[in-house]
Write an enzyme that holds these catalytic residues in place. Structure first.
Site, PDB file in Angstrom:
ATOM      1  N   HIS A   1      -8.681   8.512  48.887  1.00 39.56           N
ATOM      2  CA  HIS A   1      -8.217   7.806  50.090  1.00 39.56           C
ATOM      3  C   HIS A   1      -9.319   6.153  49.383  1.00 39.56           C
ATOM      4  CE1 HIS A   1      -6.704   9.441  52.854  1.00 39.56           C
ATOM      5  NE2 HIS A   1      -7.352  10.823  52.835  1.00 39.56           N
TER       6      HIS A   1
ATOM      7  N   SER B   1      -5.703   8.260  65.636  1.00 38.71           N
ATOM      8  CA  SER B   1      -5.524   9.264  64.190  1.00 38.71           C
ATOM      9  C   SER B   1      -6.913   9.389  63.525  1.00 38.71           C
ATOM     10  CB  SER B   1      -5.270   9.228  63.219  1.00 38.71           C
ATOM     11  OG  SER B   1      -4.631  10.763  62.954  1.00 38.71           O
TER      12      SER B   1
ATOM     13  N   LYS C   1      -5.517   9.190  57.571  1.00 31.78           N
ATOM     14  CA  LYS C   1      -4.887   8.981  58.558  1.00 31.78           C
ATOM     15  C   LYS C   1      -3.533   8.281  58.516  1.00 31.78           C
ATOM     16  CE  LYS C   1      -5.724  12.358  60.057  1.00 31.78           C
ATOM     17  NZ  LYS C   1      -5.691  14.085  59.760  1.00 31.78           N
TER      18      LYS C   1
HETATM   19  P1  A3P Z   1      -1.746  11.496  64.314  1.00 31.47           P
HETATM   20  O1  A3P Z   1      -2.957  12.199  64.205  1.00 31.47           O
HETATM   21  O2  A3P Z   1      -1.888  10.879  64.510  1.00 31.47           O
HETATM   22  O3  A3P Z   1      -0.124  12.889  64.755  1.00 31.47           O
HETATM   23  P2  A3P Z   1      -3.303  11.994  57.088  1.00 31.47           P
HETATM   24  O4  A3P Z   1      -2.529  12.788  56.391  1.00 31.47           O
HETATM   25  O5  A3P Z   1      -3.293  10.655  56.143  1.00 31.47           O
HETATM   26  O6  A3P Z   1      -4.061  12.733  56.810  1.00 31.47           O
HETATM   27  O7  A3P Z   1      -2.805  11.351  58.477  1.00 31.47           O
HETATM   28  C1  A3P Z   1      -2.062  12.337  59.179  1.00 31.47           C
HETATM   29  C2  A3P Z   1      -2.002  11.970  60.420  1.00 31.47           C
HETATM   30  O8  A3P Z   1      -0.169  11.689  59.519  1.00 31.47           O
HETATM   31  C3  A3P Z   1      -1.538  12.749  61.732  1.00 31.47           C
HETATM   32  O9  A3P Z   1      -1.786  11.210  62.991  1.00 31.47           O
HETATM   33  C4  A3P Z   1      -0.494  13.593  61.670  1.00 31.47           C
HETATM   34  O10 A3P Z   1      -0.015  14.095  62.875  1.00 31.47           O
HETATM   35  C5  A3P Z   1       0.632  12.497  60.949  1.00 31.47           C
HETATM   36  N1  A3P Z   1       1.966  12.821  60.269  1.00 31.47           N
HETATM   37  C6  A3P Z   1       1.800  13.951  59.359  1.00 31.47           C
HETATM   38  N2  A3P Z   1       3.142  14.413  58.685  1.00 31.47           N
HETATM   39  C7  A3P Z   1       3.185  13.717  59.596  1.00 31.47           C
HETATM   40  C8  A3P Z   1       4.713  13.678  59.465  1.00 31.47           C
HETATM   41  N3  A3P Z   1       6.026  14.404  58.604  1.00 31.47           N
HETATM   42  N4  A3P Z   1       5.591  12.369  60.463  1.00 31.47           N
HETATM   43  C9  A3P Z   1       4.909  11.711  61.130  1.00 31.47           C
HETATM   44  N5  A3P Z   1       3.397  11.841  61.210  1.00 31.47           N
HETATM   45  C10 A3P Z   1       2.837  12.623  60.582  1.00 31.47           C
END
Ligand code: A3P
Length: 308
Positions: free
Chosen positions: A121, A151, A60
């Site tokens: 991860h 998140s 996340k």
């Molecule tokens: P939130 O839950 O705070 O919205 P991962 O890809 O490591 O699983 O992380 C997911 C997090 O990155 C989520 O955060 C998601 O919304 C955010 N995320 C994904 N794409 C994004 C983007 N283009 N810009 C900003 N945040 C992004």
């Protein structure tokens, strides 16, 4: 001749009966989803090609965002090519294991020719040695602890293969103790930070990417020894904005059926902001968390920002 694995979507539907919230099993003291721990010897024996690129994150922290940026950079901003398949098939998740016929990360990698982009991860001490022996490039993305925690909490609610998050207050405790999949956030961000110079790791921050996405896209581009035109860079910044990615079916994880990711509970592309933690932590929880944070992070000075 072996058959090509099914797509993720087809395979998940076939495996529906054996999917569950998997418990965590420790590997060298790090709690991992039990199917990962069960296949640990083959995961740690994985040997990449020197041309392979690793994107490493604590869950996340902005993995999917960085994967999309990298894929677009490697394809000169070609939006159609980057919609050739869902993220998980374009950029395999090294250690992921699930009941058959869901393809494991290792199976997907077997069918791809280098240079490949690989997601992990794993904390640095569990990354297969081959990545370091072959001097692979590694991009690490870190996100401030409080937003990362929020998140992960919402993700554990909707990802029905992760352990139950339980109540919010208890989740904060689990995070602080490292009792979540892939272990301690504190050890994770510190592990890569301490090795970043010696191992030529590009260490990025989610907050920097939000603050100035173009600057960070350019940093990644330079690290990859690429040189794209200004127009293409602008296009990549736009295509990887939260809003555009949220509507991109090849990047927003809607390709994962509801029996695994129940996006009616919480969307994968949830908020994509810096500072959402203020909507979750009470002042008392925040103070308690900050005191513990100082203790756990006393040996490093990593410039995290909880607001921008
Ligand atoms: P939130 O839950 O705070 O919205 P991962 O890809 O490591 O699983 O992380 C997911 C997090 O990155 C989520 O955060 C998601 O919304 C955010 N995320 C994904 N794409 C994004 C983007 N283009 N810009 C900003 N945040 C992004």
């Amino acid at each position: 001749m072996e058959e090509t694995p099914l797509s993720y979507e087809e395979a998940i539907n076939k495996a529906a009966g054996s999917l569950t919230r998997f418990p965590l099993t420790e590997v060298q003291g790090v709690p991992l989803m039990s199917p990962i721990a069960g296949q640990w010897s083959s995961i740690s024996a994985f040997c990449p090609d020197p041309s392979d690129l690793l994107i490493a994150t604590y869950p996340k922290a902005g993995t999917t965002w960085t994967q999309e940026i990298v894929d677009l950079l490697l394809h000169n901003g070609d939006e159609e090519i980057c919609k050739r398949a869902p993220t998980v098939e374009r950029i395999p998740f090294l250690e992921i294991q699930a009941p058959p016929p869901i393809p494991s990360g290792l199976q997907l990698l077997k069918f791809m020719k280098p240079p490949r982009v690989i997601k992990t991860h794993l904390p640095i001490q569990l990354v297969p040695e081959g990545f370091w022996e072959n001097k692979c490039k590694v991009i690490y993305v870190a996100r401030n602890a409080k937003d990362n925690l929020v998140s992960y909490y919402h993700f554990d609610r909707m990802n029905l293969t992760q352990p139950e998050p339980g109540p919010w207050d208890g989740y904060i405790q689990k995070f602080m103790r490292g009792n979540l999949g892939w272990g301690s956030w504190y050890d994770h961000v510190k592990g890569y930070w301490k090795e970043r110079e010696k191992r030529n790791i590009l260490y990025l921050f989610y907050e920097d990417m939000k603050e100035n996405p173009r600057r960070e896209v350019e940093r990644i581009m330079h690290y990859l020894d690429l040189s794209l035109s200004d127009d293409i860079i602008d296009k990549i910044v736009q295509l990887t904005s939260f809003k555009v990615m949220k509507d991109n079916p090849m990047a927003n994880y809607t390709f994962i059926p509801k029996i695994v990711f129940d996006q009616s509970i919480s969307e994968f592309m949830r908020k994509g902001e810096v500072g959402d933690w203020t909507n979750h932590f009470t002042p008392a929880q925040s103070q308690m968390f900050d005191e513990d944070y100082k203790r756990q992070m006393a040996d490093v000075d990593i410039p995290f920002r909880t607001s921008i």
